[in-house]
Design an enzyme around this catalytic site. Structure first.
Site, PDB file in Angstrom:
ATOM      1  N   CYS A   1     -17.705  52.343  19.687  1.00 16.41           N
ATOM      2  CA  CYS A   1     -18.557  52.029  20.830  1.00 16.41           C
ATOM      3  C   CYS A   1     -17.918  50.981  21.741  1.00 16.41           C
ATOM      4  O   CYS A   1     -16.973  51.297  22.460  1.00 16.41           O
ATOM      5  CB  CYS A   1     -19.945  51.614  20.368  1.00 16.41           C
ATOM      6  SG  CYS A   1     -21.182  51.689  21.688  1.00 16.41           S
TER       7      CYS A   1
ATOM      8  N   HIS B   1     -22.304  56.353  17.722  1.00 18.84           N
ATOM      9  CA  HIS B   1     -22.547  55.595  16.494  1.00 18.84           C
ATOM     10  C   HIS B   1     -22.693  56.583  15.337  1.00 18.84           C
ATOM     11  O   HIS B   1     -23.776  57.145  15.117  1.00 18.84           O
ATOM     12  CB  HIS B   1     -23.806  54.740  16.630  1.00 18.84           C
ATOM     13  CG  HIS B   1     -23.627  53.546  17.501  1.00 18.84           C
ATOM     14  ND1 HIS B   1     -23.332  52.301  16.995  1.00 18.84           N
ATOM     15  CD2 HIS B   1     -23.663  53.411  18.839  1.00 18.84           C
ATOM     16  CE1 HIS B   1     -23.217  51.443  18.001  1.00 18.84           C
ATOM     17  NE2 HIS B   1     -23.407  52.097  19.125  1.00 18.84           N
TER      18      HIS B   1
ATOM     19  N   GLU C   1     -22.907  55.997  12.365  1.00 17.04           N
ATOM     20  CA  GLU C   1     -23.797  55.446  11.347  1.00 17.04           C
ATOM     21  C   GLU C   1     -25.269  55.610  11.701  1.00 17.04           C
ATOM     22  O   GLU C   1     -26.144  55.379  10.866  1.00 17.04           O
ATOM     23  CB  GLU C   1     -23.480  53.965  11.123  1.00 17.04           C
ATOM     24  CG  GLU C   1     -23.806  53.049  12.299  1.00 17.04           C
ATOM     25  CD  GLU C   1     -22.790  53.078  13.430  1.00 17.04           C
ATOM     26  OE1 GLU C   1     -22.922  52.236  14.343  1.00 17.04           O
ATOM     27  OE2 GLU C   1     -21.873  53.914  13.419  1.00 17.04           O
TER      28      GLU C   1
END
Length: 644
Positions: free
Chosen positions: A530, A623, A625
């Site tokens: 990011c 992202h 995650e």
């Protein structure tokens, strides 16, 4: 021992001066807690044992200003971390308590919001444009207060409001009154922030607010709300934020179940449950989870900064927690269980002034006047219950046989169409976070080490949990503490996400540039995520620019080097190339590698760069995650394999 008479006990509390608390949380009883008040400075100072080391029960009111313990900013009003050290607990039948409490309405004077509707709408516009629009975060909660004068005796007012909330506000997690010298808090909190029992930590992110229409909610009106993209993404974002906290305190990272409905008198919310295992001291669990993103925003650290910019007055206890620490008989380790609801939907009475703080969650889709309406709806839930404003009339039943018996209304969550709409939300989410998980040290990269550099977004805790699942021995270091020795020793460095403009020259941005630059110059394995992906792209000479509309909590299906991947995005800025370029880009003269060595995954229409890879490095704008990244683990493994 003879049970105390509720009427006499409550009369003594109303007419006395000793501190006490009333808590209703099981639907059948009201717990009456009495003891001594101790104010402490830090969560670690909460007195869970006496001088002899004997465990004792404590109810703590934790103010918002405790975020200072995590190094976050706030308007510091000096509100004490107030502890009721309990020396006596009595459980009374709920019906008998209600029959013994005062019920005459408490008159209010000079009642109204401290911030006018139009002024609050202007604050919403500024937050969307100046904060979300500049990459400071995905969502922020800005409050306003309903205030009024109260001439009634404070203890009588507290007991009256407690009774009214018991009778008229349904669906609360805790209904409570905490009466101490000079300060009273009475509320019906719908949301458990964090609990810990028998080694299981639970968090309960609630977001999305459906304001019941006149006459009450129906399956048809609720279904329209559940189809709202704005409300759905709002809930997903707070789940992501609370999973960051769960990954910090739980060895297994936390598992999602839900979504469910939380039905109350004037509002219905959507919620998930998160559960994981932890052996931490409950005070440490509380510190690592201060405070809920549903009442602050995300990422948490920058949310506190944004709140300080746009709220001119301190929060007091609003968005803090009431934390009940109960001895569980363990001889060591976690000697107490924890039950901690968020301090929302709560009325505070100090020096004859009532204050009911309420906030709205501001996201990129927010309508300023819609958020104004949300604050009115949340305040009305408390004010209507205590009789400060007219209460809602129940919905009129459909025409039917007048002689037929009236059946109780089925909870809306049991309606088949509503249940299907709720369940369909999970089709968008990452299976990784829906399933039981506990890293066992195996995985494709077992035996290697990873260093995650935290750029002030605790998505790094979720990343670290995923890295451990892939076999990497992982630790997290804050950007201000990482050293060159740390960077050089790790087999893999993950340069993390964070808020802000990657083109700025702040100390944080300079530190992240150094992390990225050192690893790429040495061709040591690097994964940039990011913000760090943008910093890497900038180092390669790729142009950075703000998006026309921020991608905060946005799920997209993108091509990542030949594979379609469903990924969650939280970015306001993007790296951009000419659409269709993948190799041979004209990079700047100071770029650490030549253009022919770089592979680019970019949008074929806009040129927005979704991922980069080259000798010893890979990067991703999204992202992996996030719960929004259905293909997160597969993509993460691919990028790490390339970098290594």
């Amino acid at each position: 021992m003879t049970a105390p008479d509720p009427s006499s006990l409550l009369a003594d509390l109303a007419g006395g001066s000793a501190p006490f608390a009333l808590i209703a949380r099981d639907g059948a009883t009201v717990e009456v807690l009495t003891g001594d008040i101790v104010d402490v400075e830090l969560l670690a100072d909460i007195p869970l044992t006496d001088a002899a080391g004997t465990a004792r029960e404590v109810l703590a009111l934790v103010p918002y200003r405790q975020v200072r313990e995590r190094g976050f900013v706030c308007h510091d009003d000096g509100a004490p971390l107030r502890c009721l050290v309990i020396d006596e607990r009595v459980a009374l039948p709920r019906a008998e308590v209600m029959a013994s409490l005062p019920s005459s309405p408490v008159p209010l004077t000079d009642a109204g919001f401290d911030i006018a509707d139009e002024e609050y709408a202007d604050i919403v516009r500024r937050v969307i444009a100046d904060e979300i629009g500049r990459g400071e975060g995905a969502n922020f909660v800005i409050r306003r207060d309903f205030v009024a004068g109260v001439d009634t005796d404070p203890r009588v007012a507290a007991l009256t409001w407690f009774r009214a909330l018991l009778e008229h506000e349904k669906g609360a997690y805790w209904t409570f009154a905490v009466v101490t010298d000079g300060h009273i808090a009475v509320g019906a909190s719908p949301e458990a922030h964090v609990s810990a029992q028998d080694g299981i930590v639970t968090m309960n992110p609630i977001s999305g607010t459906f304001r019941h229409p006149a006459g009450g909610a129906t399956a048809e009106t609720l279904a329209e709300f559940l189809r709202s993209t704005k409300e759905t993404e709002e809930l997903f974002m707070v789940v992501d934020e609370e999973l960051k906290m769960m990954s910090a305190v739980c060895s297994d990272g936390g598992r999602i179940t839900g979504p469910h409905l939380k039905e109350m008198s004037r509002l219905t919310h959507t919620e998930y449950m998160l559960r994981g295992r932890s052996d931490l001291d409950p005070r440490d669990i509380l510190r690592e989870t201060m405070f809920a993103p549903t009442v602050t925003g995300s990422p948490m650290q920058n949310a506190c900064t944004v709140i300080a910019r746009h709220e001119t007055a301190p929060r007091g206890y609003y968005s803090g927690v009431a934390a009940l620490f109960t001895p569980n008989g363990a001889a060591e380790g976690a000697t107490h269980d924890l039950d901690a609801p968020i301090l929302i939907r709560t009325a505070y009475l100090v020096d004859g002034r009532l204050r009911v703080p309420v906030g709205a969650t501001l996201v990129r889709h927010s309508d300023p006047y819609g958020e104004v309406g949300e604050t009115h709806g949340k305040a009305a839930g408390v004010l209507g219950a205590i009789g400060a404003i007219p209460r809602d009339a129940p919905a009129a039943p459909p025409a039917a046989d007048p002689d037929a018996p009236t059946a109780p209304r089925r909870p809306l969550g049991e309606d088949p169409a509503i249940a299907e709409l709720l369940a369909s939300r999970n089709d968008r989410l990452a299976p990784f976070w829906m399933n039981p998980q506990d890293p066992d040290g195996s995985g494709p990269f077992a035996g290697r080490t990873a260093l995650v550099v935290d750029a002030e977004d605790r998505f790094t805790t979720m990343l670290a949990h995923q890295l451990r699942h892939l076999g990497l021995d992982t630790r997290i270091v804050h950007w201000s503490e990482v050293t060159d020795a740390d960077l050089d020793a790790a087999d893999l460095v993950v340069s993390g996400p964070g808020p802000g403009d990657p083109r700025d020259d702040t100390p944080r941005m300079e530190a992240m540039r150094h992390v990225v630059g050192r690893r790429t110059a040495r061709r040591d394995p690097l994964l940039a995520v990011c913000l760090s992906h943008q910093i890497l792209a900038d180092a390669l000479g790729i142009e950075l620019m703000p998006l026309d509309r921020p991608h905060q909590g946005l799920q997209k299906s993108v091509d990542v080097f030949g594979e379609d991947a469903s990924i969650g995005f939280y970015n306001t800025f993007t790296a951009r190339v000419n659409p269709g370029d993948r190799r041979g880009i004209s990079y700047g003269p100071d770029a650490p590698v030549s253009g022919s060595e770089i592979d680019v995954a970019a949008d074929s229409t806009t040129g927005d760069v979704y991922a980069l890879r080259g000798p010893g490095f890979a990067s991703v704008q999204g992202h992996l995650e996030s719960i929004l990244s259905r293909d997160g683990m597969r993509t993460l493994e691919r990028l790490i394999a390339h970098a290594l």
